[in-house]
Design a protein around this motif. Structure first.
Motif, mmCIF file in Angstrom:
data_model
loop_
_atom_site.group_PDB
_atom_site.id
_atom_site.type_symbol
_atom_site.label_atom_id
_atom_site.label_comp_id
_atom_site.label_asym_id
_atom_site.label_seq_id
_atom_site.Cartn_x
_atom_site.Cartn_y
_atom_site.Cartn_z
ATOM 1 N N PRO A 1 -2.698 13.015 -5.657
ATOM 2 C CA PRO A 1 -2.561 11.274 -6.340
ATOM 3 C C PRO A 1 -2.510 10.416 -5.520
ATOM 4 C CG PRO A 1 -0.863 13.193 -6.858
ATOM 5 C CD PRO A 1 -1.609 13.722 -5.523
ATOM 6 N N GLY A 2 -3.259 9.377 -6.073
ATOM 7 C CA GLY A 2 -3.359 8.031 -5.535
ATOM 8 C C GLY A 2 -4.204 7.833 -4.417
ATOM 9 N N SER A 3 -5.175 8.921 -4.211
ATOM 10 C CA SER A 3 -6.051 9.114 -2.979
ATOM 11 C C SER A 3 -7.448 8.566 -3.471
ATOM 12 C CB SER A 3 -6.277 10.274 -2.494
ATOM 13 O OG SER A 3 -7.041 10.514 -1.337
ATOM 14 N N SER B 1 4.639 6.750 1.437
ATOM 15 C CA SER B 1 5.403 5.695 1.620
ATOM 16 C C SER B 1 6.886 6.125 1.873
ATOM 17 C CB SER B 1 5.444 4.422 0.479
ATOM 18 O OG SER B 1 6.003 5.216 -0.936
ATOM 19 N N ARG C 1 3.055 0.978 2.605
ATOM 20 C CA ARG C 1 2.225 1.553 1.144
ATOM 21 C C ARG C 1 2.957 1.464 -0.261
ATOM 22 N NH1 ARG C 1 -2.083 4.379 4.198
ATOM 23 N NH2 ARG C 1 -2.833 2.771 5.579
ATOM 24 N N PRO D 1 -0.553 -0.385 -1.736
ATOM 25 C CA PRO D 1 -1.278 0.783 -1.570
ATOM 26 C C PRO D 1 -2.710 0.398 -1.277
ATOM 27 C CG PRO D 1 -0.941 0.214 -3.901
ATOM 28 C CD PRO D 1 -0.273 -0.715 -3.113
ATOM 29 N N ILE E 1 -5.576 1.950 -2.555
ATOM 30 C CA ILE E 1 -6.221 1.913 -3.864
ATOM 31 C C ILE E 1 -4.972 1.247 -4.776
ATOM 32 C CG2 ILE E 1 -7.249 3.102 -5.599
ATOM 33 C CD1 ILE E 1 -7.986 5.194 -3.337
ATOM 34 N N ARG F 1 -3.280 0.359 -7.812
ATOM 35 C CA ARG F 1 -2.930 1.254 -9.295
ATOM 36 C C ARG F 1 -3.150 0.437 -10.533
ATOM 37 N NH1 ARG F 1 1.609 1.396 -5.625
ATOM 38 N NH2 ARG F 1 1.722 3.641 -4.630
ATOM 39 N N SER F 2 -3.533 0.955 -11.338
ATOM 40 C CA SER F 2 -4.011 0.250 -12.593
ATOM 41 C C SER F 2 -2.866 0.251 -13.676
ATOM 42 C CB SER F 2 -5.110 0.682 -13.172
ATOM 43 O OG SER F 2 -5.415 2.172 -13.313
#
Length: 135
Positions: free
Chosen positions: A47-49, A77, A126, A130, A132, A134-135
């Protein structure tokens, strides 16, 4: 020019067992699975990668011995919360170790069923920034 690392091949001996570990014990998202014509492989993303792992018997996936990949690293984090989440999912994980009090110096580790080793590093920054968005 951007150079993005997007997929890492993880050598495993049992595809079904590894699917259960990465999906159920780690909570990685299974992006796809192909099992056709003697070729069976799957892709998972933490997740989140922005980088995924693949394993199976697809092209080029048997060059390494199962369990021979060492030192894969995930960043979170909050290492204590991440460790507790994995324990709650039934994963066996190591103790938290603080190598350096500065951000980035706290870790714990775990192995997959074949012995491929992972480190989890805490970078508190992070949480607010982050890599990437987050949307």
């Amino acid at each position: 020019m951007d150079w993005t690392l997007e997929v890492i091949v993880v050598p495993v001996s049992d595809i079904a067992r590894s699917i259960g570990f990465y999906r159920d014990k780690l909570g990685f998202v299974q992006d796809f699975e192909t099992d056709s014509g003697g070729v069976h492989f799957t892709q998972f993303t933490p997740p989140g990668s922005g980088c995924s792992i693949v394993f199976g018997n697809g092209p080029g996936m048997s060059a390494m011995q199962p369990g021979s990949l060492k030192g894969l690293q995930l960043v979170v984090s909050d290492v204590k919360a991440a460790r507790e989440e994995l324990i709650g999912r039934g994963a066996e994980v190591g103790d938290v170790t603080v190598f350096d009090e500065r951000d980035g110096g706290t870790f714990f580790g775990f192995d997959d069923p074949d012995g491929n080793s992972w480190a989890v590093q805490q970078i508190k920054a992070r949480a607010d920034k982050p890599l990437i968005p987050r949307s």
